[in-house]
Scaffold this motif. Sequence first.
Motif, PDB file in Angstrom:
ATOM      1  N   CYS A 223       1.098  -0.984   0.136  1.00  0.00           N
ATOM      2  CA  CYS A 223       0.034   0.208  -0.095  1.00  0.00           C
ATOM      3  C   CYS A 223       0.812   0.721   0.162  1.00  0.00           C
ATOM      4  O   CYS A 223       0.091   1.965  -0.993  1.00  0.00           O
ATOM      5  CB  CYS A 223      -1.093   0.583   0.919  1.00  0.00           C
ATOM      6  N   VAL A 233       1.409  -2.294 -10.875  1.00  0.00           N
ATOM      7  CA  VAL A 233       0.637  -3.866  -9.305  1.00  0.00           C
ATOM      8  C   VAL A 233       1.887  -4.943  -9.916  1.00  0.00           C
ATOM      9  O   VAL A 233       2.700  -5.690  -8.112  1.00  0.00           O
ATOM     10  CB  VAL A 233      -0.834  -3.821  -9.839  1.00  0.00           C
ATOM     11  N   PHE A 251      -4.378  -8.850  -1.983  1.00  0.00           N
ATOM     12  CA  PHE A 251      -4.352  -7.851  -1.242  1.00  0.00           C
ATOM     13  C   PHE A 251      -6.142  -7.556  -0.818  1.00  0.00           C
ATOM     14  O   PHE A 251      -6.731  -6.626   0.073  1.00  0.00           O
ATOM     15  CB  PHE A 251      -4.013  -6.668  -2.537  1.00  0.00           C
ATOM     16  N   PRO A 259      -5.850  -4.016  -6.262  1.00  0.00           N
ATOM     17  CA  PRO A 259      -5.306  -3.217  -5.859  1.00  0.00           C
ATOM     18  C   PRO A 259      -5.248  -2.123  -7.091  1.00  0.00           C
ATOM     19  O   PRO A 259      -4.746  -0.903  -6.517  1.00  0.00           O
ATOM     20  CB  PRO A 259      -4.080  -4.027  -6.578  1.00  0.00           C
TER      21      PRO A 259
END
Length: 269
Positions: A223, A233, A251, A259
Amino acid sequence: MFYEYFTNIYREEPMLCFCDRDKDLEPGIRYGPVIRDIYIIDCCTGGYGSVIINGNEFKVKAGDCYILLPHDIIIHTADEVEPRRGVWCAVNGARIGRDLVRAGITSQNPFAPAEAFEEICGFVEQMVQMRDDADPGAELRRTACVYGVMGALLRYSEVESDKKLWIQKAISMMETHYHQPLNVMEIAAEVGLERSYFSTIFKSQTGLSPHEYLTALRIKKACTLMEQDELSVAETAASVGLDPQNFARLFKREIGITPREYKKQIFNT
């Protein structure tokens, strides 16, 4: 069998001095007071009784294991209806004293954890069975049983200070190496614990398994990286030690969104 322990009272490593089974105790019999220079590990396998340590009485029943310390004033009693029976051993060595301190065993708290009883009693039974063995390896086998008793005691005792140190060391390793292909077995080895035991105490202290904690840490770091909008990503996943193919699933499980959705929320794109 009786080992010449009087010249070895101040030895460092554990040593078995004597061991035996309780004979048929007479109902209501009282023995003591007595003061010893060695440690007594006593396992009650049936019946009832009590041990009085420096004037404080502790009731004893089947399934109880208690440890008596050197220099305490001890009185043993047997129940008037169903006298206690069991197995016991006398040991010495400076290391035993230190391990008992770590396990929280004192004159005011002489009992081993109930979960440790069967394991400790099993080792003491082995000592009794081999006490008259005289072959070259006999003393080593008996000493191994003493180590087994202490290992079982420490395994089941609430050694909170040690546990906190272990967890701190494990978390520090995760924080430092999360970007590498790190696994639970490697972390447990670094801490110096067997994997399953390490996982048990880690979860008891943090509420998460080591794998869950490491995954959550990696997602948290991901994050932070995505907030900089410099990596894709897939690059972000690789940077935190996660497989890009599983990254989106992990995630979303941790954060609640994918993401890409996370990046959109941050940059309003």
